[in-house]
Design a protein around this motif. Structure first.
Motif, PDB file in Angstrom:
ATOM      1  N   ILE A  32       0.836  -1.203   0.000  1.00  0.00           N
ATOM      2  CA  ILE A  32       0.000   0.000   0.000  1.00  0.00           C
ATOM      3  C   ILE A  32       0.868   1.250   0.000  1.00  0.00           C
ATOM      4  O   ILE A  32       0.613   2.226  -0.730  1.00  0.00           O
ATOM      5  CB  ILE A  32      -0.942  -0.020   1.213  1.00  0.00           C
ATOM      6  CG1 ILE A  32      -1.953  -1.164   1.088  1.00  0.00           C
ATOM      7  CG2 ILE A  32      -1.668   1.313   1.353  1.00  0.00           C
ATOM      8  CD1 ILE A  32      -2.822  -1.351   2.312  1.00  0.00           C
ATOM      9  N   ALA A  33       1.938   1.226   0.810  1.00  0.00           N
ATOM     10  CA  ALA A  33       2.828   2.390   0.868  1.00  0.00           C
ATOM     11  C   ALA A  33       3.530   2.613  -0.462  1.00  0.00           C
ATOM     12  O   ALA A  33       3.661   3.754  -0.933  1.00  0.00           O
ATOM     13  CB  ALA A  33       3.846   2.197   1.990  1.00  0.00           C
ATOM     14  N   VAL A  35       2.565   1.602  -3.553  1.00  0.00           N
ATOM     15  CA  VAL A  35       1.606   2.039  -4.573  1.00  0.00           C
ATOM     16  C   VAL A  35       1.216   3.496  -4.352  1.00  0.00           C
ATOM     17  O   VAL A  35       1.182   4.302  -5.292  1.00  0.00           O
ATOM     18  CB  VAL A  35       0.375   1.124  -4.568  1.00  0.00           C
ATOM     19  CG1 VAL A  35      -0.716   1.683  -5.477  1.00  0.00           C
ATOM     20  CG2 VAL A  35       0.755  -0.279  -5.015  1.00  0.00           C
ATOM     21  N   THR A  36       0.942   3.842  -3.096  1.00  0.00           N
ATOM     22  CA  THR A  36       0.582   5.236  -2.802  1.00  0.00           C
ATOM     23  C   THR A  36       1.733   6.176  -3.127  1.00  0.00           C
ATOM     24  O   THR A  36       1.530   7.239  -3.754  1.00  0.00           O
ATOM     25  CB  THR A  36       0.192   5.369  -1.323  1.00  0.00           C
ATOM     26  OG1 THR A  36      -0.878   4.474  -1.024  1.00  0.00           O
ATOM     27  CG2 THR A  36      -0.246   6.792  -1.012  1.00  0.00           C
ATOM     28  N   GLY A  37       2.945   5.798  -2.733  1.00  0.00           N
ATOM     29  CA  GLY A  37       4.101   6.641  -3.031  1.00  0.00           C
ATOM     30  C   GLY A  37       4.339   6.781  -4.519  1.00  0.00           C
ATOM     31  O   GLY A  37       4.692   7.867  -5.011  1.00  0.00           O
ATOM     32  N   THR A  38       4.134   5.685  -5.290  1.00  0.00           N
ATOM     33  CA  THR A  38       4.322   5.749  -6.744  1.00  0.00           C
ATOM     34  C   THR A  38       3.300   6.668  -7.388  1.00  0.00           C
ATOM     35  O   THR A  38       3.641   7.488  -8.273  1.00  0.00           O
ATOM     36  CB  THR A  38       4.216   4.338  -7.336  1.00  0.00           C
ATOM     37  OG1 THR A  38       5.217   3.496  -6.732  1.00  0.00           O
ATOM     38  CG2 THR A  38       4.434   4.366  -8.831  1.00  0.00           C
ATOM     39  N   LEU A  39       2.044   6.551  -6.977  1.00  0.00           N
ATOM     40  CA  LEU A  39       1.008   7.433  -7.528  1.00  0.00           C
ATOM     41  C   LEU A  39       1.301   8.894  -7.214  1.00  0.00           C
ATOM     42  O   LEU A  39       1.159   9.771  -8.086  1.00  0.00           O
ATOM     43  CB  LEU A  39      -0.359   7.026  -6.977  1.00  0.00           C
ATOM     44  CG  LEU A  39      -0.882   5.644  -7.407  1.00  0.00           C
ATOM     45  CD1 LEU A  39      -2.206   5.341  -6.721  1.00  0.00           C
ATOM     46  CD2 LEU A  39      -1.043   5.584  -8.924  1.00  0.00           C
ATOM     47  N   VAL A  40       1.718   9.150  -5.975  1.00  0.00           N
ATOM     48  CA  VAL A  40       2.051  10.527  -5.610  1.00  0.00           C
ATOM     49  C   VAL A  40       3.247  11.018  -6.424  1.00  0.00           C
ATOM     50  O   VAL A  40       3.271  12.159  -6.920  1.00  0.00           O
ATOM     51  CB  VAL A  40       2.342  10.619  -4.100  1.00  0.00           C
ATOM     52  CG1 VAL A  40       2.896  11.993  -3.737  1.00  0.00           C
ATOM     53  CG2 VAL A  40       1.082  10.344  -3.301  1.00  0.00           C
ATOM     54  N   THR A  43       2.186  11.779  -9.997  1.00  0.00           N
ATOM     55  CA  THR A  43       1.417  13.037 -10.040  1.00  0.00           C
ATOM     56  C   THR A  43       2.323  14.242  -9.857  1.00  0.00           C
ATOM     57  O   THR A  43       2.222  15.238 -10.601  1.00  0.00           O
ATOM     58  CB  THR A  43       0.339  13.013  -8.949  1.00  0.00           C
ATOM     59  OG1 THR A  43      -0.503  11.878  -9.122  1.00  0.00           O
ATOM     60  CG2 THR A  43      -0.510  14.268  -8.997  1.00  0.00           C
ATOM     61  N   ARG A 164       5.829   4.895 -14.849  1.00  0.00           N
ATOM     62  CA  ARG A 164       4.748   3.950 -14.572  1.00  0.00           C
ATOM     63  C   ARG A 164       5.173   2.523 -14.908  1.00  0.00           C
ATOM     64  O   ARG A 164       4.859   1.570 -14.179  1.00  0.00           O
ATOM     65  CB  ARG A 164       3.508   4.338 -15.378  1.00  0.00           C
ATOM     66  CG  ARG A 164       2.258   3.538 -15.024  1.00  0.00           C
ATOM     67  CD  ARG A 164       1.056   3.931 -15.866  1.00  0.00           C
ATOM     68  NE  ARG A 164       0.670   5.300 -15.611  1.00  0.00           N
ATOM     69  CZ  ARG A 164       0.731   6.279 -16.500  1.00  0.00           C
ATOM     70  NH1 ARG A 164       1.212   6.023 -17.722  1.00  0.00           N
ATOM     71  NH2 ARG A 164       0.334   7.496 -16.207  1.00  0.00           N
ATOM     72  N   CYS A 171       7.481  -2.475  -8.373  1.00  0.00           N
ATOM     73  CA  CYS A 171       6.700  -2.584  -7.136  1.00  0.00           C
ATOM     74  C   CYS A 171       6.456  -4.031  -6.730  1.00  0.00           C
ATOM     75  O   CYS A 171       6.687  -4.401  -5.570  1.00  0.00           O
ATOM     76  CB  CYS A 171       5.372  -1.839  -7.277  1.00  0.00           C
ATOM     77  SG  CYS A 171       5.554  -0.037  -7.234  1.00  0.00           S
TER      78      CYS A 171
END
Length: 465
Positions: A32-33, A35-40, A43, A164, A171
């Motif tokens: 979760i960390a 994936v969240t860090g990659t999305l942030v 962006t 990506r 990941c």
């Protein structure tokens, strides 16, 4: 309800080992960390690149605007950063353009152009320039004219796509490495716990004295747990040994009067009826001894069960309790005198009465001419007022080296082991346990001649109303 439908999930989770559950939980949180860090990161990277393009387009627009203000605008606008540049007049007509930019049609509609002149930025489709990628447009007003600078977002899209792709591949690998590392580290961490479990399986009640759990070398929570469990096993071992000793001593004490009764009854079978009275009198002595022993055993068991705590507490007028108890000894073998002063303690009246009775019984059993009981004020101990109960006799006394041992269960001094004069061997141990439960102390001293039993109890803070 929704939860019963997913009960299998809870059962599956509960069936996993602790090592597996920790690995799954840690890997899930790490995934979760990541994936969240990659999305942030994606962006933030996209927004950062777009802001860089906006800044570069604004600088290019300012340079061209300076040429327009000097009145020398070139017919062909060149740009070092923007891919496409147009100079639009107030009517929306193209006055100049860079190579590759449309020389007739403005890249922005009139409504978009009006908004862009107020400092806005637009992202438009690339069909205007024959591109698949979008265009980022910045407008710089120059009087009634406007300089439009556009840059393809293809490079931005390529950078984001590359990141990506790396995230999609990296990941899962990172989560897999994290899971394997967690599984290995948790296994090493829980290895001492497995040792504790195996050690606990090998321990039996019979071999508890020689068996303990292995203590890890690491100074961590598992090591402290092992030390705590071993200390608990020590206490259990001590309690078990004490219980076995108590049971053995109790069986030995019960065997003597029972054997005596059996012999007397067997003798009575062979005697004529007129001689049975003597046998009955001797039998009653053993029955009384058995009754006293059973009562003391029951009292000892209750004290052990209570763990040193009182079952009942109330304000007790100690002087009244002692005086009433002594009245029952008006026909004792030797006279019992009492001297009391008004004293109030917080405790169990039945327990305190048993303490007084046991001490007076011992004193009467061994006294030559009399027994004296006194309730007097004691010394202050740690700021606490105390009261003393003293029971004295003029008997043979107890040697100094045995005055502590008489508080052991079933212990008797040499002169008190006969069936006629000896007690159960539990009277003084019961006194000690009851006095301790009341927060007091008991000791034996020389009375010259005889023995003096001294009990010290704390005085109640408030008298009863």
């Amino acid at each position: 309800m929704i939860w019963p439908r997913f009960r299998w999930l809870g059962e599956w989770w509960g069936a996993r080992s602790l090592r597996a559950r920790i690995t799954i939980a840690a890997s899930t949180l790490f995934a979760i960390a990541v994936v969240t860090g990659t999305l942030v990161l994606i962006t933030v990277l996209r927004q950062s690149l777009i802001r860089g393009i906006d800044s570069s387009e604004g600088k290019t627009g300012d340079d061209i605007a300076a040429l327009v203000i000097r009145g020398d605008p070139p017919s062909t606008l060149l740009s070092s950063t923007g891919d496409y540049v147009q100079l639009i007049d107030a009517d929306g007509a193209v006055q100049g353009n860079s190579p590759g930019a449309d020389a007739v049609t403005s890249m922005l509609k009139p409504t978009e152009l009006a908004q862009a002149r107020d400092g806005g930025h637009f992202t438009i489709g690339g069909a205007w320039a024959g591109l698949d990628a979008q265009l980022r447009v910045t407008a710089v007003p120059v009087g009634r004219e406007t300089v439009l600078v556009a840059t393809s977002l293809g490079r931005v899209d390529q950078s984001v796509h590359l990141l990506r792709t790396v995230a999609v591949v990296g990941c899962p690998l990172a989560v897999l490495v994290m899971a394997l590392a967690t599984y290995w580290f948790v296994g090493r961490t829980l290895r001492p716990v497995a040792g504790l479990r195996l050690g606990a399986e090998e321990i039996t009640a019979a071999g508890l004295a020689d068996q303990r759990l292995p203590v890890p070398d690491a100074q961590d929570e598992v090591q402290r747990l092992a030390v705590t469990l071993n200390a608990m096993l020590d206490r259990i071992d001590t309690a078990t040994k004490r219980q076995r000793t108590f049971v053995g001593d109790a069986a030995h004490e019960l065997r003597s009067p029972l054997a005596s009764l059996r012999v007397q009854l067997e003798v009575a079978e062979r005697l004529p009826p007129e001689d049975w009275n003597a046998v009955l009198r001797d039998s009653l002595v053993d029955v009384n001894r058995l009754e006293l022993l059973v009562d003391d055993l029951l009292a000892t068991a209750r004290l052990d069960e209570a763990g040193g705590a009182l079952r009942r507490r109330e304000m007790v007028e100690l002087d009244v309790l002692v005086a009433r108890t002594c009245t029952a000894y008006s026909n004792a073998r030797v006279p019992v005198t009492v001297h009391t002063a008004p004293m109030i303690v917080d405790g169990d009246p039945d327990g305190l009465r048993r303490v007084i009775v046991n001490l007076i019984d011992n004193a009467v059993r061994h006294a030559r001419t009399g027994v004296a009981v006194a309730v007097i004020a004691g010394r202050h101990t740690a700021g606490q007022a105390t009261v003393q109960i003293e029971v004295t006799d003029d008997g043979p006394g107890i040697p100094a080296h045995e005055r502590q041992r008489v508080f052991d269960r079933f212990y008797r001094v040499g002169g008190s082991r006969s069936r006629e004069s000896g007690g159960t061997g539990l009277g003084l141990p019961i006194v000690r346990d009851l006095v301790r439960a009341h927060g007091g102390t008991v000791r034996l001293a020389d009375n010259q001649p005889g023995l003096r039993a001294i009990i010290t109890l704390p005085i109640a803070a408030e008298p009863p109303r």
